[in-house]
Design an enzyme around this catalytic site. Structure first.
Site, mmCIF file in Angstrom:
data_model
loop_
_atom_site.group_PDB
_atom_site.id
_atom_site.type_symbol
_atom_site.label_atom_id
_atom_site.label_comp_id
_atom_site.label_asym_id
_atom_site.label_seq_id
_atom_site.Cartn_x
_atom_site.Cartn_y
_atom_site.Cartn_z
ATOM 1 C CE LYS A 1 29.010 11.462 77.867
ATOM 2 N NZ LYS A 1 29.875 10.987 76.751
ATOM 3 N NE ARG B 1 24.666 2.268 73.053
ATOM 4 C CZ ARG B 1 25.809 2.871 73.335
ATOM 5 N NH1 ARG B 1 25.798 4.122 73.808
ATOM 6 N NH2 ARG B 1 26.976 2.267 73.148
ATOM 7 N N GLY C 1 33.312 10.770 70.445
ATOM 8 C CA GLY C 1 33.632 9.516 69.790
ATOM 9 C C GLY C 1 32.412 8.628 69.642
ATOM 10 C CG ASP D 1 33.069 6.178 80.063
ATOM 11 O OD1 ASP D 1 34.092 6.213 79.355
ATOM 12 O OD2 ASP D 1 31.922 6.032 79.595
ATOM 13 N NE ARG E 1 39.260 10.031 79.758
ATOM 14 C CZ ARG E 1 37.980 9.812 79.527
ATOM 15 N NH1 ARG E 1 37.443 8.639 79.826
ATOM 16 N NH2 ARG E 1 37.215 10.760 79.005
ATOM 17 N NE ARG F 1 33.030 10.433 81.406
ATOM 18 C CZ ARG F 1 31.747 10.562 81.682
ATOM 19 N NH1 ARG F 1 31.367 11.211 82.765
ATOM 20 N NH2 ARG F 1 30.831 10.049 80.896
#
Length: 661
Positions: A19, A24, A88, A304, A335, A378
């Site tokens: 991802k 990018r 984000g 992550d 989180r 996540r």
């Protein structure tokens, strides 16, 4: 809600491209000199948000079977609104692009994104000469401005901030240097270098000059973050697995370092470099783990993956320490708090001291834990891994498609897809019921609450019905669904791919009465209400010889049912009353006759005057929760071909497990 039974079979080939690299690649291709082709693109919601925003700015992007063909922006569009949805990465990286393009653009997103910090990226871009403003109706607004390169010192360790500055630096006069406090992921630098940018890296400093990029032709390696969750499932459930063609960027493999240090038998094989990125295979074998420890550098390289590392920690006896995890507070959810709550659901402890997160576990997992994901992809993925390790469990919300739409498929979960449609279903207890039934039947299933507007089109209703293995239907769609599906009944509450449309309300009513030892056969009854449940009740109780009178706020509706079914209009001494209306002025004005021996109220939420009268007089009262349970159990059995789990013991277990007695 997703309920799992602990059975899974990992299919690594399902995982799509990384991802972070995808974002990018799309952004840099949109400003390259020529057409770019990007293969193995993941169709996650975050990546699609970037696609949509770039199209809004003027890029032409064609998607075909996980391949994106990108024609760069020519004549950039001004005064646009960029909807970054939940991403984000999209917002922060595009802030750099829009600053470089010098256009006005308003950035918006969903409720979660609107709460995430953006000053960290706007401040360094402002130092380059970009202009921004903020108000409560948007994330921020770019106002244009001429950019001049300068040295920017990072205040927050963030690859997204660094990337935004470097992208803007491609347009700035002079050279732009970004100096980090610690190394963060370097996908942007590597890709810019491959595309011919004037860029150099010297330790913690990255310098970029005004550049024109060459077009990009790349095959994105498989997503390392998604693979990490699968690898952890394989590790703690002792399922040796090989994951091929996975991104192995040194700034992304912190989770592997942490796991190896704790004794995980994991190794990388066939390592090579493709388009500047390290790629290879990850082999997971049976292991005996010791407590996990992650330094600050490890945390930066596994930010992550920390939710799933915490999940692994909960399965291992001992004290586990993750240093300086403050950045976790600013993700799709807090989180840190989510991990603390996850530990509590597993009867373990997690403590945050303001800097470090410490988990203490006895290594003993509960059966069928219930998790709250805070609608964070996540956290939901990590909790799914825990459910598998627990032999089953449930998660309230599972937005896997934000990052890995194929997550369940990659885990080889054989899941049913069920749900409930209605115009006000947000407080329904049906998900808890289906969770209980799935656990009893040892079945993995998803149960969605689908709220539709009353004026929804027939085509949209059918689209929802045909996209599920089974659906419960509540007001005001019971009659419409029956008509659309050519059902035998005039009102249905249960439909499915392998069953005929039908109503299980009648079954639920009879079962609720018989399990309460109510002798209702051949008795005179009042039926309060004239909706779908009332119709099902009438049709069912006629088979038991009951004489019924309909009491309804709208007399014409009562008259219609009376005529259709040959009902009575003058029952003055009913043996019982069955009410299918919510508390309202009409319901409050019904006086309970002296002859009445029982009352059933289907509206199990809120108050009921009939209930109050029945309890005050010591009459038998049947709560609508019983009806819900029995009709739901019948629906579940029809959908799955399993036995109906609807005896008294199962009902009591349901009430106890859901704390809704």
């Amino acid at each position: 809600m997703l309920t799992l039974n602990g059975q899974f079979n990992i299919n690594p080939s399902v995982v799509r491209g990384d991802k972070s690299i995808s974002h990018r690649a799309l952004i840099l291709a949109s400003i390259a000199n020529g057409k770019s082709v990007i293969k193995n693109l993941p169709y996650s919601r975050d990546v699609m948000a970037t696609v949509d925003c770039l199209r809004t700015l003027g890029a032409k992007i064609v998607l075909d079977d996980n391949t994106a063909t990108v024609e760069p922006i020519k004549g950039v569009k001004n005064n646009v609104t960029l909807n970054c949805q939940n991403s984000g990465t999209t917002a922060r990286l595009l802030a750099g692009l829009v600053a470089g393009l010098g256009v006005r653009a308003k950035f918006i997103g969903d409720g979660s994104l609107m709460k995430r910090p953006m000053d960290r990226v706007l401040k360094p871009l402002t130092q380059l000469g970009a202009n921004f403003c903020k108000d409560e109706n948007c994330l921020f607004e770019s106002l244009g401005g001429k950019l001049n390169g300068k040295v920017i010192y990072s205040e927050v360790d963030s690859a997204q901030v660094k990337s935004a500055v470097l992208i803007a630096g491609l347009f700035a006069d002079g050279q732009t240097t970004y100096v980090e406090q610690t190394h963060t992921r370097n996908h942007t630098e590597l890709m810019m270098d491959v595309m011919g940018a004037d860029i150099s890296v010297n330790g913690l400093s990255v310098t970029v000059g005004k550049s024109t990029l060459n077009c990009l032709n790349t095959d994105i390696p498989c997503d390392l973050s998604s693979t990490a969750f699968l690898a952890c499932a394989a590790l703690i459930c002792h399922k040796p697995t090989v994951f091929k063609n996975v991104l192995l960027n040194d700034r992304r493999t912190g989770f592997l370092k942490i796991l190896k240090a704790s004794g995980a038998n994991i190794r990388c094989d066939c390592v090579r470099v493709c388009n500047g990125e390290k790629v290879g295979d990850i082999l997971v074998e049976t292991s005996n783990l010791t407590p996990l420890f992650a330094s600050y550098a490890d945390v930066c390289d596994s930010i992550d993956e920390l939710p799933v590392l915490a999940a692994v920690a909960l399965t291992v006896k001992g004290k586990h320490v993750f240093e300086n995890v403050c950045e976790l507070k600013y993700k799709e959810s807090n989180r840190i708090q989510a991990i603390i709550d996850t530990a509590k659901a597993c009867n373990q402890q997690a403590v945050f001291d303001g800097t470090n997160l410490t988990l203490t576990s006895d290594g003993i997992l509960p059966k069928y834990p219930r998790f709250t994901s805070y609608n964070d992809h996540r956290m939901a993925m990590a909790q799914t891994v825990l459910c598998l390790a627990c032999g089953g469990g449930s998660i309230d919300e599972t937005p896997f498609d934000v990052s890995c739409a194929e997550f369940c498929q990659a885990l080889g979960l054989n899941e049913y897809n069920f749900g409930l449609i209605g115009c006000d279903v947000k407080n329904s207890r049906s998900p808890l019921l289906m969770e209980h039934l799935a656990n009893c039947a040892n079945i993995t299933c998803r149960y969605d609450l689908i709220q539709l507007n009353c004026d929804v089109t027939d085509d949209d209703i059918l689209k929802v019905i045909h996209s599920h293995d089974g659906l419960n239907i509540t007001m005001p769609f019971k009659a419409r669904a029956a008509s659309l599906l050519n059902a035998d009944d005039i009102s249905v509450n249960t439909v499915g791919k392998s069953i005929r449309p039908q109503s299980t309300d009648g079954y639920g009513i009879v079962k609720a009465l018989t399990s309460s030892n109510i002798d209702f056969a051949n008795k005179p009854l009042w039926i309060v209400g004239a909706g779908g449940a009332s119709v099902a009740c009438i049709e069912t109780l006629l088979k038991y010889g009951c004489k019924m009178q309909v009491i309804n706020r709208t007399q014409s509706h009562a008259d219609m049912l009376t005529q259709k079914y040959g009902l009575s209009t003058n029952i003055t001494e009913p043996y019982g009353i069955l009410s299918f209306v919510p508390e309202c002025q009409f319901e409050q004005n019904i006086k309970l006759p002296d002859s009445c021996k029982f009352v059933l109220v289907s509206a199990y939420k809120g108050q009921s005057r009939l209930k109050e009268q029945a309890l005050r007089r010591g009459l038998m009262y049947i709560d609508g929760l019983k009806m819900l349970y029995h009709q739901g159990a019948k629906s579940f059995a029809l959908w799955t071909g399993t036995d109906i789990q609807d005896d008294y013991e199962h009902f009591e277990r349901f009430v106890k497990s859901c704390n809704i007695g």
